[in-house]
Design an enzyme around this catalytic site. Structure first.
Site, PDB file in Angstrom:
ATOM      1  N   ARG A  33      55.563  58.550  38.049  1.00 35.99           N
ATOM      2  CA  ARG A  33      55.988  56.896  37.672  1.00 35.99           C
ATOM      3  C   ARG A  33      55.914  56.648  36.358  1.00 35.99           C
ATOM      4  O   ARG A  33      56.586  56.079  35.789  1.00 35.99           O
ATOM      5  CB  ARG A  33      55.277  56.195  38.657  1.00 35.99           C
ATOM      6  CG  ARG A  33      55.473  56.450  40.313  1.00 35.99           C
ATOM      7  CD  ARG A  33      54.228  55.981  41.009  1.00 35.99           C
ATOM      8  NE  ARG A  33      54.451  55.758  42.333  1.00 35.99           N
ATOM      9  CZ  ARG A  33      54.633  56.955  43.312  1.00 35.99           C
ATOM     10  NH1 ARG A  33      54.109  57.745  42.875  1.00 35.99           N
ATOM     11  NH2 ARG A  33      54.870  56.600  44.576  1.00 35.99           N
ATOM     12  N   ASP A 322      47.625  63.942  51.626  1.00 38.40           N
ATOM     13  CA  ASP A 322      47.599  65.276  51.048  1.00 38.40           C
ATOM     14  C   ASP A 322      46.639  66.115  50.937  1.00 38.40           C
ATOM     15  O   ASP A 322      46.505  67.206  50.625  1.00 38.40           O
ATOM     16  CB  ASP A 322      48.279  65.104  49.479  1.00 38.40           C
ATOM     17  CG  ASP A 322      49.589  64.612  49.238  1.00 38.40           C
ATOM     18  OD1 ASP A 322      50.316  64.621  50.126  1.00 38.40           O
ATOM     19  OD2 ASP A 322      49.909  63.738  48.448  1.00 38.40           O
ATOM     20  N   ARG A 353      52.291  71.807  57.185  1.00 37.72           N
ATOM     21  CA  ARG A 353      50.835  72.088  56.999  1.00 37.72           C
ATOM     22  C   ARG A 353      49.814  72.183  58.031  1.00 37.72           C
ATOM     23  O   ARG A 353      49.004  72.547  57.974  1.00 37.72           O
ATOM     24  CB  ARG A 353      50.158  70.796  55.992  1.00 37.72           C
ATOM     25  CG  ARG A 353      50.912  70.832  54.371  1.00 37.72           C
ATOM     26  CD  ARG A 353      50.453  69.846  53.577  1.00 37.72           C
ATOM     27  NE  ARG A 353      50.837  70.432  52.381  1.00 37.72           N
ATOM     28  CZ  ARG A 353      50.842  69.302  51.156  1.00 37.72           C
ATOM     29  NH1 ARG A 353      50.522  68.174  51.224  1.00 37.72           N
ATOM     30  NH2 ARG A 353      51.386  70.067  50.179  1.00 37.72           N
TER      31      ARG A 353
HETATM   32  C1  S3P Z   1      53.488  60.707  47.117  1.00 35.97           C
HETATM   33  C2  S3P Z   1      53.736  59.972  48.447  1.00 35.97           C
HETATM   34  C3  S3P Z   1      53.238  60.752  49.630  1.00 35.97           C
HETATM   35  C4  S3P Z   1      52.508  62.054  49.232  1.00 35.97           C
HETATM   36  C5  S3P Z   1      53.226  62.901  48.292  1.00 35.97           C
HETATM   37  C6  S3P Z   1      53.128  61.578  46.826  1.00 35.97           C
HETATM   38  C7  S3P Z   1      54.106  59.650  46.108  1.00 35.97           C
HETATM   39  O1  S3P Z   1      54.339  61.369  50.365  1.00 35.97           O
HETATM   40  O2  S3P Z   1      52.535  63.150  50.221  1.00 35.97           O
HETATM   41  O3  S3P Z   1      52.540  63.956  47.877  1.00 35.97           O
HETATM   42  O4  S3P Z   1      53.868  59.882  45.048  1.00 35.97           O
HETATM   43  O5  S3P Z   1      54.606  58.413  46.317  1.00 35.97           O
HETATM   44  P1  S3P Z   1      55.371  60.356  51.685  1.00 35.97           P
HETATM   45  O6  S3P Z   1      55.701  59.217  50.910  1.00 35.97           O
HETATM   46  O7  S3P Z   1      56.260  61.207  52.035  1.00 35.97           O
HETATM   47  O8  S3P Z   1      54.089  60.098  52.463  1.00 35.97           O
END
Ligand code: S3P
Length: 441
Positions: A33, A322, A353
């Site tokens: 971001r 995660d 997973r």
């Molecule tokens: C993330 C959101 C999550 C996470 C990913 C990183 C992010 O995914 O599993 O590793 O940076 O917004 P999802 O939005 O698919 O849950």
């Protein structure tokens, strides 16, 4: 699975302990971001603590291909000369997001409202992941995004379609989808509102505010209005709790361990792993709580503990999404059964997973039962054996830590993708005491 020709194997000796003080690299979600928002801000953004992992470097390369000028990253420092909300230009070819779902989904949102066309591609693993979840709401905003068969990448984004704000209720709790819609909302007329079924990581909202953009939250709904500007700023990225998770689990299951993890991001939407380990009887002392770059951080002192199984509360699932590979290892070393349900999202991560961990734990002699939306793990420890990471960084690192609670050595195949999120994992883990050998084919 996304394996590479020269992907190394990890060979890890059983037992041992983790001790000392270490600092895990910067948060992956926040780093992505920082690059994206710094790219479209007015003026200079200076980032420190950036994760220099392959996923974030893919985002940076994509922004550079669209005209961003940036110095670094060197030692986590990156200087971005923002081009402004309307300053990006068409890249010369497809933008390769590698293994990164976050890069692809968030950039889809950012590129949906541009005047030019873009194509987003990825590696084998990313090319199998669902993208309709972002294409659909973005197309509802007026964008033109086409996926390949089955809703998978490549994403073909046809530019020049004006966007308008929408009121969108997320069908799944996903910070990536929420963020994609909000980023598109920057380019939309009117107000864009996203309502989430359960709280998900809120780094996009926090960081937009750090760049001076107004974002409002009311209950489960977050909203912003298009047409504003982002102002370049200073950003300090905290350590990634998702990387710290491997050490929290490792030091909990290894006898006589005591590890201080410094400067770990403790955003309430990310601390499911700490909550769940504590519920299992872990000994984690949260110290020196403070704020960095608009995010809560703390130092975590973790010591060995006798863990016991739990039923994972539903509200913790998105907050630990995660960290389940590592948590499943903790469950295998705990006394009694751990049950997780309502976590079907785990099947569409960098690997499936649930299947990858069930197979690997099974190969290590653990009694597991797989459900479509979760798993039951009967604890009591692990034998040794050979497992496959399925090309998934978090599966590889989870099984590396499993050796601390195993009877004999664990060999983990296809570990190259550890570099996507934690390039110095082997260095930090071996310094802390893990007896890990990297075998390159
Ligand atoms: C993330 C959101 C999550 C996470 C990913 C990183 C992010 O995914 O599993 O590793 O940076 O917004 P999802 O939005 O698919 O849950």
């Amino acid at each position: 699975m996304s394996s590479r020709a020269s992907s190394p194997t990890f060979e890890v000796a059983p037992g041992g302990q983790l001790r000392g003080t270490l600092r895990v690299p910067g948060d992956k979600s926040i780093s992505h971001r920082a690059v994206m928002l710094g790219a479209i801000a007015d003026g200079v953004t200076r980032v420190s603590g950036l994760l220099e992992g392959e996923d974030v470097l893919a985002t940076l390369a994509a922004c550079r291909a669209m005209g961003l000028s940036a110095e670094g990253p060197v030692d986590g420092r990156l200087t971005l000369h923002g081009v402004g909300l309307h300053g990006l230009q068409a890249a010369g070819g497809p933008l390769d997001m590698g293994n990164s779902g976050t890069a692809m989904r968030l950039l889809a949102g950012l590129l949906a409202g541009q005047p030019f066309d873009s194509t987003l591609i990825g590696d084998d693993s990313l090319s199998r992941r669902p993208m309709t979840r972002v294409a659909e709401p973005l197309n509802n905003m007026g964008a033109r995004i086409d996926t390949a068969a089955g809703g998978c990448p490549p994403l073909r984004i046809t530019g020049g379609h004006g966007l308008h704000g929408i009121d969108y209720t997320l069908p799944v709790a996903s910070a990536q989808v929420k963020s994609a819609v909000l980023l598109a909302g920057l380019y939309a007329t009117g107000t864009t509102r996203v309502t989430e079924p359960a709280p998900t990581r809120d780094h996009t909202e926090r960081m937009l505010q750090g760049f001076g953009y107004t974002v409002e939250r009311a209950g489960a709904t977050v909203q912003l209005t298009g047409g504003g500007r982002l102002r370049g700023c200073m950003l300090e990225v905290p350590g990634d709790i998702s990387s710290a998770a491997f050490f929290l689990v490792g030091a909990s299951i290894a006898k006589d361990s005591e590890l201080l993890l410094e400067h770990v991001g403790m955003n309430p939407t990310r601390i499911g792993v700490v909550n769940l380990l504590n519920a299992m009887g872990a000994d984690i002392d949260v110290r020196n709580e403070r704020t960095a770059g608009g995010e809560p951080v703390a130092d975590l002192l973790v010591r060995s503990a006798n863990l016991h199984g739990i039923t994972v509360p539903q509200d913790q699932v998105p907050l630990a999404i995660d960290e389940f590979p590592a948590l499943f290892v903790a469950a295998a070393c705990a006394e009694g059964e751990t049950v997780l349900r309502g976590a079907e999202e785990l099947r569409v991560k960098e690997s499936d997973r649930i299947a990858a961990m069930a197979q690997g734990l099974g190969a290590l002699g653990v009694d597991v039962e797989e459900f479509p939306d979760g798993i039951a793990i009967r604890g009591g420890g692990l034998e040794g054996g050979t497992v496959h990471s399925q090309g998934d960084h978090r599966i590889a690192m989870a099984f590396a830590m499993a050796s601390l609670g195993a009877q004999s050595a664990i060999t983990i195949g296809d570990c190259a993708n550890v570099a996507t999120s934690f390039p110095n994992f082997v260095d930090l883990a071996t310094t802390a005491g893990l007896e890990l050998r990297v075998v390159t084919p």
